[in-house]
Write a protein that holds these residues in place. Structure first.
Motif, short mmCIF file in Angstrom:
data_model
loop_
_atom_site.label_atom_id
_atom_site.label_comp_id
_atom_site.label_asym_id
_atom_site.label_seq_id
_atom_site.Cartn_x
_atom_site.Cartn_y
_atom_site.Cartn_z
N GLY A 181 -3.13 6.92 -5.31
CA GLY A 181 -1.72 7.11 -4.40
C GLY A 181 -0.57 7.98 -5.30
O GLY A 181 -0.96 7.98 -6.36
N SER A 182 0.35 7.84 -4.74
CA SER A 182 1.74 8.54 -5.53
C SER A 182 2.09 7.39 -6.68
O SER A 182 2.58 7.87 -7.44
CB SER A 182 2.64 9.06 -4.60
OG SER A 182 3.01 7.90 -3.79
N ASP B 120 0.92 -1.33 0.05
CA ASP B 120 0.21 0.12 -0.03
C ASP B 120 1.03 1.41 0.10
O ASP B 120 1.48 1.52 0.99
CB ASP B 120 -0.92 -0.05 1.19
CG ASP B 120 -2.00 -0.86 1.29
OD1 ASP B 120 -2.43 -1.44 0.04
OD2 ASP B 120 -2.65 -1.23 2.08
N GLY B 121 0.78 1.93 -0.96
CA GLY B 121 1.60 3.25 -1.16
C GLY B 121 0.86 4.25 -0.18
O GLY B 121 -0.24 3.82 0.67
N GLN B 122 1.25 5.39 -0.05
CA GLN B 122 0.47 6.61 0.63
C GLN B 122 -0.68 7.06 -0.23
O GLN B 122 -0.51 7.59 -1.20
CB GLN B 122 1.54 7.82 0.66
CG GLN B 122 2.67 7.42 1.79
CD GLN B 122 2.36 6.89 3.31
OE1 GLN B 122 1.32 7.70 3.78
NE2 GLN B 122 2.75 5.85 3.51
N SER B 123 -1.74 6.46 0.28
CA SER B 123 -3.07 6.94 -0.61
C SER B 123 -3.41 8.36 -0.21
O SER B 123 -3.36 8.47 0.87
CB SER B 123 -4.29 6.04 -0.32
OG SER B 123 -4.72 6.27 0.96
N SER B 124 -3.77 9.06 -1.10
CA SER B 124 -3.93 10.61 -0.79
C SER B 124 -5.34 10.70 -1.07
O SER B 124 -5.92 11.69 -0.33
CB SER B 124 -2.97 11.54 -1.83
OG SER B 124 -3.13 10.98 -2.94
#
Length: 367
Positions: free
Chosen positions: A220-221, A121-125
């Protein structure tokens, strides 16, 4: 792990998940599907390290929870070949997966679950939701223009743009451009632009239908994730800068013709039969009220067709790759198409008469 499930309940998610799995793999475990059983839920996961798809279904009976990875294609082919409504029992015995159904029994190899990669999981924005049909129509309207194996890797995918009340898809291979926009009840501030790789787009669109049910997206990014129904789809993003497509859209074309879309597509398809197989070029001669379409090839064969169009203005000749024009005419919804031209060296703009959700730009050819 030991559970029973009907063939149909297993086959639909398995078919979609197996589509992600590549035949030729660097890691052996990537040609497997991960099966996880908890309570009465069975989840199936396939990945190629760029795209991951998880499908969920319900078992008719669970004797023992657990997890295993089994060869995706073989499991799918076995399930497909079993009779309709068959009941399947799948169990893990001595590190092998044993599938029983009626009088049939299949033993499949497994690989350790711990080896199965998980797309982190990337940083979800940003999270948003929109109707499945909206996203499907936008992808269908533009996906044909994605590049296939361009060295400019950022063209081998689709730009998804989310803003306030706006969703847009853009695809280009350097010779043509497709842009489709729709209003949707989304609030994304500041607006987000993501490049999703070609395979990700193709797998995502298989999960969508024309309905109004929502698909929820997490941007995400480095990843995009989509939840729809029983499926969770994740794709890595292409790290690159997409071309400024607004600069490519031709402005100020003064020659505007309107034609019947189906008739024009048939004329172009017939003429293409005698075009050069390598370059696929056709010549369009524009005259008042008429469009003459011509093609020839190295064997000295020629095709000529005339089609009535709404046009008043000076005559002009321009060449195009016929495949690019036919592709656009195949995805437009309207009965008529508007073609805007400036001169023989400038790109053509194709859209619905008066403009619509989508616009298409095709570069000319020198013939």
């Amino acid at each position: 792990m030991k559970f029973s499930i009907s063939r149909e309940a297993l086959l639909r998610p398995l078919t979609l998940v197996a589509g992600v799995v590549e035949r030729r793999q660097t890691l052996p475990v990537l040609s497997n599907v991960l099966i996880q059983v908890e309570q009465d839920q069975v989840s199936l996961t396939g990945t190629d390290l760029e795209v991951e798809l998880i499908g969920r279904t319900v078992a008719s009976q669970v004797d023992e929870a657990g997890a295993a990875t089994v060869p995706a294609r073989k499991l799918m082919d076995i399930c497909k070949s079993l009779p309709d409504q068959a009941e399947i029992q799948l169990a893990l015995e001595d590190n092998r997966a044993v599938l029983r159904s009626g009088r049939s029994r299949f033993t499949l190899s497994t690989l350790p679950v711990a080896e199965f990669p998980n797309i982190e999981d990337g940083q979800s924005s940003v999270e948003l939701s929109l109707p499945r049909g909206t996203l499907k129509r936008l992808i269908d309207a533009t996906s044909f223009a994605m590049a296939q194996q361009d060295v400019r890797y950022y063209l081998n995918g689709m730009l998804l743009e989310f803003g306030t009340n706006l969703v847009r898809t853009v695809a280009t291979d350097g010779h043509r451009l497709a842009v489709a926009s729709r209003s949707a009840e989304v609030q994304v501030e500041p607006s987000q632009k993501l490049i999703v790789p070609r395979k990700g787009i193709m797998e995502l669109v298989r999960l969508l239908d024309d309905g109004e049910d929502p698909v929820s997206l997490t941007l995400g990014s480095t990843h995009i994730r989509a939840h729809t129904g029983d499926f969770t789809f994740t794709s890595k993003l292409v790290d690159g800068k997409f071309p400024d497509y607004e600069r490519v859209v031709p402005k100020g074309g003064d020659k505007v013709l309107i034609a019947e879309r189906t008739e024009l597509r048939q004329v172009l398809s017939r003429t293409a039969i005698l075009s050069n197989e390598k370059y696929r070029g056709v010549r369009l001669n524009l005259e008042e009220g008429n469009l003459r379409v011509m093609a020839n090839n190295p064997e000295q064969e020629e095709a000529e067709e005339n089609v009535g169009v709404e046009y008043t203005g000076p005559a002009m000749e321009i060449g195009f790759n016929v495949g690019y024009l036919v592709d656009v005419l195949s995805v437009l919804d309207e009965d008529r198409v508007q073609l805007t031209l400036a001169d023989p060296n400038s790109s053509a703009l194709l859209e619905e008469p008066g403009g619509g959700d989508a616009l298409y730009v095709v570069m000319p050819m020198r013939l």
